[in-house]
Design a protein around this motif. Structure first.
Motif, short mmCIF file in Angstrom:
data_model
loop_
_atom_site.label_atom_id
_atom_site.label_comp_id
_atom_site.label_asym_id
_atom_site.label_seq_id
_atom_site.Cartn_x
_atom_site.Cartn_y
_atom_site.Cartn_z
N LEU A 110 0.87 -1.36 -0.11
CA LEU A 110 0.04 0.04 0.07
C LEU A 110 0.71 1.34 0.10
CD1 LEU A 110 -2.78 -1.17 2.51
CD2 LEU A 110 -2.99 -0.71 0.01
N ASP A 111 1.82 1.26 0.84
CA ASP A 111 2.66 2.42 0.83
C ASP A 111 3.28 2.50 -0.67
OD1 ASP A 111 2.26 2.93 3.37
OD2 ASP A 111 4.28 2.39 4.11
N LYS A 119 2.38 6.07 -3.16
CA LYS A 119 3.81 6.53 -3.87
C LYS A 119 4.00 6.50 -5.47
CE LYS A 119 6.31 6.35 0.48
NZ LYS A 119 7.51 5.81 1.03
N LEU A 120 2.87 5.86 -6.09
CA LEU A 120 3.20 5.46 -7.55
C LEU A 120 4.07 4.57 -7.74
CD1 LEU A 120 1.80 8.83 -9.09
CD2 LEU A 120 0.57 6.77 -8.48
N LYS A 164 3.62 5.80 5.17
CA LYS A 164 2.50 6.73 4.56
C LYS A 164 1.18 6.18 4.86
CE LYS A 164 1.52 9.11 0.07
NZ LYS A 164 1.98 10.35 0.68
N THR A 165 0.74 4.79 5.17
CA THR A 165 -0.42 4.47 5.40
C THR A 165 -0.54 4.03 6.90
OG1 THR A 165 0.28 2.35 4.74
CG2 THR A 165 -0.87 3.56 3.16
#
Length: 421
Positions: free
Chosen positions: A122-123, A127-128, A356-357
């Motif tokens: 997911l992170d 972050k693409l 990030k998540t």
């Protein structure tokens, strides 16, 4: 019934994701923590079916699918037996695409379990970046990262049984090499074993369980409590190749004693590795954590954790659904077992480099436990019963603490590499 009349066959009972104010999918969430919502809805629908006048109502009601933090086939069976019609899983298939196939043949021990870290799935998504899996780097790289049988089997020594050493040893053995894995400690795992001591990270032990099984299955010669102190022993054993995976050690921070007085004791200074080690002496009621990266946050959570409080208690989740949305709107947090200061030299916000998540979860958890976070700190030294620091905009500060835990980074253990060269 209205959904069924509109042709809906399945209702996914996911209870929220990153828009929720409580963790829903991170590793700190217990397995199947929200299946209670599925079972509650199933019970309500069953009651309506019993009261229905239309004899066909029971046949058309949608099936209910349980979700969130279900990563083990035994948990799947339990959730289904307790009333769910279906179970959905996603990340567990990144960790091990054969999770269900292995269960069907009774080989669950060979499953590489998802630890819900979100770091490479997911992170990366947000972050693409290409999606993969921390515990299974081949995920989404199946066509480029393949282990082919070797045509030249070698005797290979792997020094260090942390996760890197374990992954290397099992990959080499899978290719057909004869592998001996040396570990100075009495158990495999290294830093991963330390991380598993942090509340909510017990899943990390599943990765070590998986690698232990892989080593046994592939015939890796695992030698615990066997430090390799010099290159001579490896040379004398006539290994064809040596892989050094000796990991890291905590970085030290100079904290000089500022007073020569013999009155009172200086705070005890230990590294995070010493504090998180199994059977380590507990810290006192007041602790300063030096360093606010991922390890600093983990140690702070370890120090303020209340073992008597459940996940639901910690986050104000009402499993009886007495409150709207199943959340207590004025949730009171229990006083923490310790007063903790989380310090960093950087002036940036605490936890800026966290996942990030998942970063917001760690920041919220420490706020809920009244952890004091100070940035742009200069460490002056130690006085009896205190750590002395300079903080911008304030006079020299004396933090009254019993312990100081160093979480100020790590240094690679490279001595053996240079000796072998």
């Amino acid at each position: 019934r209205l959904l069924a009349e509109d042709g809906v066959d399945v209702v996914n009972t996911g209870i929220g994701w990153h828009e929720a104010r409580v963790p829903t999918i991170a590793t700190c969430v217990p397995r199947a923590a929200f299946a209670f919502a599925t079972h509650r809805l199933k019970h309500e629908l069953a009651a309506q079916q019993d009261d229905a006048r239309d004899g066909d109502a029971a046949k058309v009601l949608p099936k209910l699918c349980a979700t969130n933090r279900i990563n083990d086939v035994a948990v799947v069976e339990k959730v289904l037996n307790e009333g769910a019609d279906l179970v959905s899983m996603a990340r567990p298939f990144l960790a091990d695409a054969d999770i269900v196939a292995k269960a069907f043949v009774g080989d669950e021990a060979a499953t590489n379990t998802c630890i819900a870290c979100n770091q490479a799935c997911l992170d990366h998504t947000f972050k693409l970046l290409p999606v993969s899996c921390l515990v299974n780097p081949r995920a989404a790289h199946e066509t480029s990262l393949n282990l082919q049988p070797t045509n030249d089997p070698c005797a290979i020594a792997v020094v260090g049984a942390g996760v890197a050493g374990l992954a290397c040893a099992t990959a080499l053995a899978e290719r057909g090499h004869r592998v001996t894995l040396f570990e100075a400690a009495d158990a495999i795992g290294g830093q991963f074993r330390l991380a598993a001591q942090v509340p909510g990270k017990g899943e990390f032990l599943e990765t070590l369980r998986y690698f232990a099984h892989r080593c046994e299955t592939l015939g890796v010669d695992v030698r615990l409590s066997t430090p390799v102190s010099s290159a001579t022993s490896l040379v004398d054993a006539h290994f064809d190749k040596v892989v050094v995976a000796t990991g890291v050690r905590p970085r030290d921070v100079a904290l000089p004693a500022l007073s020569s007085t013999t009155t009172g004791l200086l705070p005890r200074v230990r590294s995070y590795a010493e504090v998180l080690a199994e059977n380590a002496a507990p810290c006192g009621p007041r602790v300063a954590v030096v360093g606010a990266g991922g390890i600093g946050f983990d140690v702070a959570e370890f120090l303020v954790h209340d073992a008597s409080a459940s996940f639901y208690d910690e986050w104000g989740i009402d499993t009886e659904l007495r409150h709207r949305g199943g959340l207590q709107h004025k949730h009171e947090h229990a006083p923490p077992p310790r007063q903790v200061y989380l310090l960093q030299r950087k002036a940036t916000p605490h936890g800026a480099s966290l996942g990030k998540t998942t970063g917001w979860i760690h920041r919220a958890a420490l706020r809920n436990k009244a952890v004091t976070m100070l940035g742009a700190v200069e460490y002056v030294g130690l006085e009896p019963g205190a750590l002395v620091v300079d903080v911008p905009g304030a006079p020299r500060t004396r933090l009254e603490v019993d312990d100081v835990v160093l979480c100020a980074g790590q240094l690679s253990n490279t001595a053996l590499v240079y000796e072998l060269k």
